[in-house]
Design an enzyme around this catalytic site. Structure first.
Site, PDB file in Angstrom:
ATOM      1  CG  HIS A   1      -1.869   1.701   1.349  1.00 56.39           C
ATOM      2  ND1 HIS A   1      -2.808   1.061   2.430  1.00 56.39           N
ATOM      3  CD2 HIS A   1      -1.914   2.128   0.554  1.00 56.39           C
ATOM      4  CE1 HIS A   1      -3.360   2.657   2.311  1.00 56.39           C
ATOM      5  NE2 HIS A   1      -3.372   3.001   1.450  1.00 56.39           N
TER       6      HIS A   1
ATOM      7  CD  GLU B   1      -2.836   2.810  -3.705  1.00 62.21           C
ATOM      8  OE1 GLU B   1      -3.065   3.802  -4.118  1.00 62.21           O
ATOM      9  OE2 GLU B   1      -2.123   1.476  -3.334  1.00 62.21           O
ATOM     10  CG  HIS B   2       0.182   5.839  -0.713  1.00 66.01           C
ATOM     11  ND1 HIS B   2      -0.755   6.975  -0.169  1.00 66.01           N
ATOM     12  CD2 HIS B   2      -1.123   5.234  -0.556  1.00 66.01           C
ATOM     13  CE1 HIS B   2      -1.909   6.984   0.438  1.00 66.01           C
ATOM     14  NE2 HIS B   2      -2.689   5.675  -0.093  1.00 66.01           N
TER      15      HIS B   2
ATOM     16  CD  GLU C   1      -5.457   5.275   3.104  1.00 65.84           C
ATOM     17  OE1 GLU C   1      -4.350   6.162   2.421  1.00 65.84           O
ATOM     18  OE2 GLU C   1      -5.557   4.373   2.501  1.00 65.84           O
TER      19      GLU C   1
HETATM   20 ZN   LIG Z   1      -3.772   4.723   0.511  1.00 67.73          ZN
END
Ligand SMILES: [Zn+2]
Length: 1028
Positions: A106, A109-110, A207
């Site tokens: 994750h 991905e950022h 998040e």
């Molecule tokens: Zn995210």
């Protein structure tokens, strides 16, 4: 495109898709033949641009041709879906199977979106949103792959975006400071004050804290982790906030090297753009620079979970739900069964049908055993067939039950399954499911390619031939044949996969008052442990990095490096007129439009009675009325028979509250109900027969217990939606202060409505509610103030209109005339509001949601287009930086809606005061045109045109006119005004409407308690009940 944000593990979406197996929707049935011709030359074995064609296949039911190719030098696979659809899609998917819960996939991905070799610019997706006519852009981290898709109707745009995507995925900069910003870091609470506390910060860290603040999310994640304990699915791919701080920068670099390599990549292209140039481009831009590394593919494989020899039981905890109607009924329990490997496509297809038969709708055995029992508020989260893991699973249970009922629920499931394995299912139920499948292959979504790709990824990720998953008709035919040969097929499968399946998990979740406290303690301990180990140098480093990061965030980005469309040349000044006609049938206005609907007829009706006669106390009951009107039985059909017929003959009957702002006048608006349905042409009279039954005789008194159950289900769903759409609720709540339509919206779909449902859900009986529902039916369900619309194939318009006429004439007439229908409202000047209290709705979320609204001007006004551009401009060029990049919120910006309301919002926001300041300062920023350039205005225009020129499906053609009263002439004027907006215009409207706000709300905050609002008299604190 509003609320743009990266979604991590978009579970709900994937589940929905896989739960229904395939939900492919055809575009047009007519012209795909021409497109196929272009590619007829492509045969298996052909080589082009470094690829070899492996499979060529036709899927006539979806009107598409599919080509699967291997890239010879790298082993990358490419799937091209040729289809006569202008909304072309591209996606690249990497198999990312994490070995821990640090959220490495994750965070990567950022990070890949923090700048790349050719485009060293942070957040290129956000920036491209303003340089493109994209119809979709995003990135997803799922439990086993990471997917980067976009779509657009413009060829130049397609290649612009593809360049940015490929560069981001394969050549990202992955800089350490970006790792700190996006992943996690230790930093002083006040960056400039080395004496202030050191805390954890980071975009993904925050998040995921937000994600873990919802009991439903905790349950779904835990379920997957426990059902597949020996596989990658045991890890939290999004990142567990208590594990994220274990991740090191070097681990992330290594993860990228191994996972984001072409040998581990799957490319998909979809639409009517030619394949050859896609291949040439990808080969040249990326693949050429790599060599095959089979290790990378092999090492990312998701291993299968070995089957358990005996069932398991687990108990977990969550925070209590503040919106639970019964505080002592907050337990969730379910049984989950591990099913078949997804590579066995047909078996999974059969199992998905069985799962639907078992649990969908009031005729299914599990619905009767669980929902009808009244023990819980709804099915447990994630109930149904789930195909997003390598081995599919089925989960079923109840939420909102008393702890003492856990064993009863487990037994009820067992018994229902045993009965189903003995009795099987009535033939008409199987037919209803297959009918739904047939309808869904013809139904059209407005991002067909994306839906298809998300479906296919779930099998392609595990190296199965993705095209097999597209062949709905093959599966249906084989299923029918197998069932004919063996009428006991379904019973046997239930025995095999459910009754005698030893790999099943009973998962129980109970609320704990200490849950949040424990979590905070654990985080604090982790922090203390880190702090203890810090040397003097480390401390200095933390302080310096904080300053450095802030400086980097403030650095001007070289956005001009990114490719862009040009407003002057790439946006047409003309547009296609809507092909609609209107006619009067038995005093009712009927709009019709001939469209290539693939054999489906779409029907809508708006019921717009005289609301000045409509009792105010009934308004809060309208959303409930919509929820239940088609679920209680009608005419000669009891609720089960009615549901069966709806499933068998239509695509469903939906009702919703209708509120639409007047295009030219403040505080004039139309409200009522909108009813929609669609069906295969052959079923149109059946569809209207069912609608007539509902209009004339809903069976409100059949079963009060069932009605109460429906209320509780709706209430539970609304409560769950709150943390997902907090900013929408905050905006809507703030707009309600402006009165009129905005207040009505809030009452029927805002926090007030959530609260009203909760109070109804806590009733002992639904009887008092029934009287209100009957009054609503009496006032609304008749033809007196109805208008209708039909979208159908040209060849069936005439017969469709005849069916509409029969329908209108079959409806009850009101005994007393309701009088001339008119719009509501004061039709006065916009009043000025001197001071307005802020509202803090205290809910125990991890973060905050903010909203604030200002009334400006209606749609047809000259200034509307200017304000529309202003909202997009300030969101992209000011609020994004202040609220997200500096403030650490997940998102924020300004919106200008059709009703003329300009709203500020932020979501998952840790810094309330800073954001409120940013809202205020943003108006000043707009009011000085030296703050932005011509290019900035052009970018804002492009982003507005993404919405204006968004593809409209044949089912939706003409609805802007039908629902909102917006004519082609109004659309044309709006288009011209948008294109002509200048910097000076923006400055002018900002001064007129935003700096000098006239009619505006206070700030609405939804979030946890905080000392600042408590002690500030400008804030009204609303606790316990969201609305009072
Ligand atoms: Zn995210």
């Amino acid at each position: 495109m509003y609320g743009f944000g990266r979604h991590i593990r978009c579970l709900s979406r994937l589940n929905l898709v896989s739960g229904r197996y395939l939900k492919p929707k055809a575009y047009t049935s007519v012209s795909s033949a021409a497109a196929v011709d272009m590619h007829k030359t492509l045969k298996v074995g052909h080589q082009l641009h470094g690829y070899e064609v492996k499979v060529v296949d036709e899927v006539p039911e979806l009107c598409l041709s599919a080509y699967l190719l291997d890239h010879l030098k790298t082993g990358a696979q490419h799937l091209h879906i040729q289809r006569d659809d202008n909304n072309n899609m591209f996606g690249v998917s990497l198999r990312t199977t994490p070995a821990d819960s640090t959220g490495v996939a994750h965070i990567l991905e950022h990070l890949s979106l923090c700048g790349s070799e050719k485009f060293p610019v942070r957040d290129p997706f956000f920036k491209m949103l303003n340089r493109s006519l994209t119809t979709f852009m995003n990135a997803f981290t799922t439990p086993d792959h990471t997917f980067y898709p976009f779509s657009t109707q413009n060829l130049k745009d397609y290649y612009n975006l593809m360049t940015v995507y490929l560069d981001a995925v394969f050549f990202p900069l992955l800089q350490p400071l970006d790792f700190n910003q996006e992943g996690w870091r230790l930093e002083h609470q006040d960056i400039n004050d080395p004496q202030s506390d050191i805390i954890f910060k980071g975009v993904v860290f925050n998040e995921m804290k937000g994600v873990f603040s919802s009991p439903a999310a905790i349950y779904v994640r835990s379920l997957q982790n426990h059902l597949f304990p020996d596989t990658t699915y045991a890890n939290e791919s999004g990142g567990d906030p208590l594990v994220i701080p274990e991740l090191k920068y070097e681990d992330l670099k290594e993860f990228h090297r191994k996972h984001y390599h072409p040998s581990n990549a799957r490319f998909i292209t979809y639409g009517n753009f030619p394949l050859e140039s896609h291949l040439a481009f990808i080969d040249d831009y990326v693949l050429n620079r790599f060599n095959l590394n089979e290790n990378f593919r092999n090492s990312t494989e998701a291993r299968n979970q070995p089957k358990w020899s005996k069932p398991m039981r687990k108990e977990i905890q969550s925070q209590p739900d503040p919106l639970a109607p019964f505080p002592d009924k907050q337990t969730t329990v379910s049984i989950s069964y591990m099913l078949e490997d997804k590579s066995n496509t047909h078996e999974c297809f059969t199992l998905s049908i069985i799962c639907s038969l078992l649990m969908d709708g009031p005729n299914s055995p599990l619905y009767q055993a669980l929902i009808d029992s009244g023990l819980g508020s709804d099915y447990s989260p994630n109930s149904g067939f789930a195909g997003y893991t390598k081995q599919a699973f089925f989960s079923i249970g109840l939420q909102g039950i008393a702890k003492k009922d856990v064993n009863f629920v487990v037994k009820a499931i067992d018994t229902a399954l045993k009965n189903a394995s003995n009795d099987g299912f009535p033939e008409e139920r199987i037919e209803a499911i297959l009918h739904r499948l047939e309808l869904s292959t013809k139904y059209q979504t407005n991002n067909y390619g994306l839906g298809l790709a998300m479906n296919l990824n779930s099998i392609w990720t595990h190296d199965c031939n993705p095209i097999v998953g597209l062949k709905v008709n093959d599966h249906v035919n084989r299923f029918r044949k197998e069932l004919k040969q063996n009428p006991k097929l379904l019973e046997q499968k239930i025995k095999e996969y459910f009754i005698s399946n030893t790999h099943r998990l009973v998962l129980e979740m109970n609320p704990s008052e200490d849950f949040e406290k424990n979590l905070r303690e654990k985080e604090q301990n982790l922090l203390n442990e880190k702090l203890r180990k810090l040397s003097k140098e480390d401390l200095k480093d933390i302080y310096n990095k904080g300053i450095q990061l802030e400086k980097q965030q403030n650095d001007k980005q070289k956005v001009d490096i990114l490719p862009t469309l040009v407003v002057k040349t790439d946006i047409s000044r003309s547009f296609d007129a809507t092909n609609v006609e209107t006619t009067q049938i038995s005093n009712t206005s009927v709009q019709w439009s001939a469209q290539p609907t693939n054999g489906i007829t779409y029907f809508n009706a708006i019921l717009k009675p005289n609301f000045s006669n409509f009792p105010q106390h009934l308004v809060p009951y309208l959303p409930l009325f919509n929820q239940v009107a088609t679920k209680l039985g009608a005419g000669s059909l009891d609720r089960k028979q009615l549901d069966q017929e709806i499933q068998l003959l239509t695509g469903g009957l939906q009702m919703s509250v209708h509120v639409t702002d007047h295009p030219s006048q403040f505080d004039l608006f139309e409200k009522g109900l909108i009813i929609s349905s669609h069906c295969l042409e052959r079923n149109i009279d059946h569809m209207f027969r069912l609608l007539t039954n509902i209009f004339n005789s809903i069976r409100f008194d059949d079963d009060y217990d069932h009605l109460l159950q429906l209320i509780r289900i709706s209430s539970a769903e609304l409560a769950m939606s709150l943390p997902h759409y907090g900013q929408r609720y905050a905006m809507q709540r703030s707009a309600a202060a402006l009165g009129g339509a905005f207040k009505f919206r809030e009452q029927t779909s805002g926090l007030s409505s959530v609260d009203h449902f909760r109070s109804m859900a806590s009733l002992e009986s639904s009887e008092p509610v029934v009287e209100h529902l009957k009054s609503i039916a009496d006032l609304l369900l008749n033809s007196d103030s109805m208008r209708c619309s039909i979208n159908a194939e040209a060849s069936t318009i005439r017969s469709s209109l005849q069916s509409v006429e029969k329908f209108i004439n079959s409806l009850n007439k009101r005994t007393e005339p309701i009088g001339e229908t008119q719009e509501c409202g004061n039709n006065g000047d916009i009043p000025a509001i001197e001071s307005m209290l802020n509202e803090h709705h205290v809910l125990p979320f991890a973060n905050n949601y903010l909203g604030k609204s200002v009334y400006c001007t209606p749609f047809v006004h000259n200034d509307y287009a200017k304000l529309k551009i202003a909202a997009n401009l300030v969101s992209a060029k000011y609020l994004l930086r202040e609220v997200r990049e500096k403030g650490g919120a997940y998102g924020g910006g300004a919106k200008f809606n059709l009703g003329g309301v300009y709203s500020y919002y932020s979501y998952r926001d840790p810094n309330v005061e800073q954001t409120i300041d940013a809202f205020n300062d943003s108006a000043q920023w707009l009011a000085n045109q030296s703050n932005y350039s011509e290019q900035d205005i052009d970018e804002a225009k492009l982003s507005v045109f993404q919405e204006v020129d968004h593809p409209i499906m044949p089912s939706e053609q003409g609805l802007l006119l039908f629902v909102n009263g917006i004519t082609d002439q109004m659309r044309h004027d709006y288009r011209m005004r948008l294109l002509d907006v200048t910097k000076a215009d923006i400055e002018e409207v900002a001064k007129r409407y935003l700096v000098n706000e006239k009619l505006h709300s206070g700030v609405v905050l939804i979030g946890p308690r905080n000392d600042r609002t408590l002690s500030d008299p400008k804030w009204l604190i609303i606790e316990d009940k969201p609305n009072n």
